[in-house]
Each structure stands twice: as structure tokens, then as C-alpha cells.
Design a protein around this motif. Sequence first.
Motif: not given
Length: 446
Positions: A39-45
Motif C-alpha cells: 500500500r502507498p505509505a503516508p507521511v506519518s509512516s
Amino acid sequence: MEDALTGAAEVMLLQKAGANIDSIQKQTQCYASQLLGGRPAPVSSVLQLKEYIAYLGQMADSHSPVPERAIHSIIDEVRALLEKPENELFLHFLMDDYPLTGMVALHIATESKRPDSRLTRDVEGWYRQAIESAEQASMYADLFFSGWIHKVETRCRSEIKKLALDFIKDLHSDVRTFLAGCVHMGTAMACHAQREDCAVYMTNTPFRVRKHEEKALEQRLMNIKQMDCYADERFSDIMKGARIESPFLYVPTFVSVVDIRDFLLHFTSYMRQMHEGLQDNKMRTFARPEATKQKQARLVLDPPNSRQGDFRLRIDKEERQLAVDFGGIDASKALDNAEWLGDRSDGKEIIMSYSQLSAHNGELSRVEDPREQFPRGAAKQAYVSVMQNPNLTPEQRCAIVSSTVLRAFNGISKHPMTHFSYHLRGTVSKPEYHAQFPNIIAAVRM
């Protein structure tokens, strides 16, 4: 697990080689996406992963001045720990889905016990207790949910029996996801403490408020923001985010390493009581199968002898999906907590220093006033401890900690989840459960 180690090594090699920030960021995002199952990784991850990678990089530096050799050495060191028989069951409930969290946790826990530990700041007391509590909570949760499933399998005659059993299994999955989040947050904070003398996670917690409450709550929030202790430039971003955007109020929240430990101790006790209550046929469930004008449809898992204000798990039927509540608190009480912390600071700073906040055994330290005559030791400034706030109930304290855990874990979770404050919308938030909630309640109640 090998993929998790390889990905971490690739990011560290770029860092040690002095690659530009964009290249490192891109590689870290690819690595995060890999850990999330593509899955695309959000900035928070990416931000959360940086704590783990920085820790491994720091440990690698102790092996060799040659970057590639140092990185391969730390990876081999972690592999060797994983292969030891005594570590076979270490955090087994999260190793498959969250291998990096599990491996870093194992390394920190092992490193903290070495007489020649390379840790900048000791974590043996609070961190070891938190990890042990997470493992025990997972064990009691396994026992409780398997026992609950067995009782429903043998007693239930409902036509939706299979759906009811799937509901319990998915609720168990959400509890395991939440526990993984607790371990992640504690581990990330332990990693962060190796680079900075900081023991506190800061955020803003959202609450839904009614229109007629907004003006009074906004005024209270403005008063809190004007307290001297919150004027520190370190809190500028948090204080800017503390605002009201109808119908939501964002309350500044501070949670420390000892809160993670104390919360997990509390959650372990809850799961143990639920397991024992089920065994003794004393498990209690409060149910509101249908919503009223004022209240949601709800299923509450109550341990034996619980009292009003005690912690319990709740499953609420929201407008479109079910959510699991880990505690409960409203905006007014959350503001009470922020005011309490501000009042205790006596106009001085909020203590966030790891060395000041936590003694080596994990107990809260007393902060001495050097002007005070002997004997010294009275607490003259505030330390951050939500779980020791006497003005909140156990349910309210746990809700504040839960909300920060879910926020920190949101970009790391391998399982699809969203959250709002202490409400987790995870595996149990399926349309079929929402549609059949009254019938599911009837099938699973003991």
C-alpha cells in the motif's frame, strides 16, 4: 523478516553514504510501502520508521567505522537474536505483521540488560515492563476470545452463528492490532530517547462537540494556550493545531513513556479479568442493540466487579460502521487534563526530559528545587503522567493514551484502519456487521 532487515539496511546505506535527502526519503517511502504490504505509505509512516532506522544506525556505528561493514554487522546481530531459542515467542503476536517493530523491540530489550550496554539512555525499567505487559495482555486476549468463541459455538442456535463467530474473531484481531500499536509507540519512544533527551509524545486529540458547547469549550482552550508553561516554542506547532473547527475540538495532549507502561499494565489486568470472568461464567456484557435519540447502539465487555468509570472495551454502532472504543472521555474532561498539567507546572516548563522524567528503574522521579532547604525532593514542577491524573477515571485516562497510540500507529498498521480519538475503525468495521449488529449482539452475549 528478512525483507524488513534488508529494507532497513538499504536506507541506512544511503544515509551513511551521504545521499541527498530526496533519495533517502524516496527509499524510506518505498520501504514503508513494502512493510505495509504494497500500500502507498503516508507521511506519518515514514516519520515513525525513521525512529527505528536511526536506532539501528546508531547501534551499527559501534561495530565498525566502515558504513557497509557496520550495517551488515548490526543486521547479523539482530538475526542472531531472532535465532536464539529463548526469543522464539518474543512478541509473537506481532512478528508476522510488524517484523521491524518486533526486531527493534527485541534488540532494545536485550541491549538494555547488557552490562556494557550501548544505549545512550537506559530503558530497562519502564520498557521491559511495557513489553512484558503487552505479551501477557496478548496471552489473556487469546484465552478470552478463544473461550468466547467456544461458548458461542456450543450454545448459539442463531441463523447468523457464522457471522457472529467471525465478528468475535475480527474483534480479537483489532485488539491485537491495538496491542501492536502500543508496542510500536513504546519502542519508537525508546528509540527517540537514544537521540534526544525526550520522553514525551505530543499531539492534538480531536473530539466531536455539540454546537451549544463550542463557545465555552473554545474559551477554555484559549485560556489553556495562554498558560506560561505552554508558551514554550517547543509547543508552538501543537498549540497552533489546538483549535476548534466545528464540530471538532482539538485538545493538546502529552503522553510520556511511563504512561505507555502504566496503560499496558492496566490493559493486561483488564484482559486477565475478562478471561477469568468467562471461565467462571461471570462475564458481563451490557448491550443496547438499537440506538436511541441520545445514544448509539453498543456492546460493552465488562469484567466482573467493575465499577462506573472503570476501563472496558466498547463496540459502538456509528452511522456507517462499527468502532471499537479503548476507554472513553469527552472534550471537557480532556481539557481538564490539559489544565491539570498546566496548573501543576506552577507557571514553569512542562518537564519532557527523559533523564528527569524517568529514573533508571522506570519510576517517576522527583524534580528538586535547588533553592529548597534540605531535605529536598518535593515535586516542584510537572512531569507528564496522564495515567496518574487523580481527577480522571481509569476509563478517561486510558482513552487519552489510546488516542495517542492509535494516532502514532495509523500509518504503520498493516491492516486497514482509521481512527478518531480513541475509536478504532478496523477489521470489525465491516458492512455486514453493521447491518446485523442487533442480531450479532443477541448471538454473542453471555
